[in-house]
Design an enzyme around this catalytic site. Structure first.
Site: not given
Ligand code: 13P
Length: 250
Positions: A9-11, A95, A97, A166, A172, A212, A233-234
């Site tokens: 997920n590149w956000k 998600h 967010e 999640e 994050g 994470s 994510g990251g």
């Molecule tokens: P991180 O891997 O950066 O913690 O993000 C997880 C995430 O929200 C994937 O959708």
């Protein structure tokens, strides 16, 4: 035996040029992994260019959100048909967010899940508790109600879905759930699906862990019986770390 699925997920990251470069590196780095589904979810602006460069490869495309309606006066929104038009296979829905920053409720997520399935998109439905909820002993209640309400009325089609657990406190933050904590909630989610949609759907539905995930912890997480891969994510923003996580999915 469920096939593992690792999705990036590149956000809100990557210009078109950067996205194409990353997609090419991921495509080339996982071309030999037909035993795991690998998905990249760029921002909307990069969907089409990324789709073009991963066409005819096993790497699949996902979007990060969509609207439930087919078309119409919804300024700033993207429809399921538009995602199909650029060859998306997956769409992340609900998600945390989206839930916390943009007010998405389980009812909204449920409408989107139904619309995605109607358009032959595979929803990746996200659920998870906040730190406050975990510390108040509410993890089970929260996750149960998110699963029940987001998947209400889906029935046996749940077998086609991906659910992502999640925990919000792990997103994050560098603080991942331990494999045992994650397995416990994944098992709970599978039991909720079993009660709602039957044993076959519960056995088939894939449940990813997100929060994470890094090359250093992915193998241990993915080894748990109810953890069918990860939503990253990251660590998905650089090809080497994402590909190392893909390699941990066996
Ligand atoms: P991180 O891997 O950066 O913690 O993000 C997880 C995430 O929200 C994937 O959708």
């Amino acid at each position: 035996m469920r096939k593992k699925i690792v999705a990036g997920n590149w956000k809100m990251n990557k210009t078109v040029g950067e996205a194409v470069e990353l997609a090419l590196a991921v495509r080339d780095g996982c071309s030999d992994r037909s035993d795991v589904d690998v998905v990249v979810c760029p921002p909307f602006t990069a969907l089409k260019p990324v789709s073009d460069v991963i066409a005819n490869s096993p790497l699949k495309l996902g979007a990060q959100n969509m609207h439930a309606e087919k078309s119409g006066a919804f300024t700033g929104e993207i429809s399921p048909a538009m995602l199909r038009d650029v060859y998306c296979h997956y769409v992340i829905l609900g998600h945390s967010e989206r839930r916390s920053l943009f007010g998405e409720t389980d009812a909204v997520v449920n409408r989107k899940v139904k619309a995605a399935l109607e358009h032959h998109l595979i929803p990746i439905v996200c659920v998870g508790e906040t730190l406050e909820q975990r510390e108040a002993g509410q993890t089970e209640t929260i996750v149960r109600s998110q699963v029940e309400d987001s998947l209400e009325g889906i029935g046996e089609a749940v077998a086609r879905l991906v659910i992502a657990y999640e925990p919000v406190w792990a997103i994050g933050t560098g603080r991942n759930a331990t494999p045992e904590q994650a397995q416990e909630v994944h098992h709970l989610i599978r039991e909720v699906v079993r009660a709602m949609c039957g044993a076959a759907a519960a056995q088939a539905v894939r449940i990813q862990y997100g929060g994470s995930v890094k090359p250093s912890n992915a193998r241990e997480l993915f080894a748990k019986p109810d953890i069918d891969g990860g939503l990253i994510g990251g660590a998905s923003l650089e090809a080497p770390s994402f590909l190392e996580i893909v390699r941990a999915a066996v």
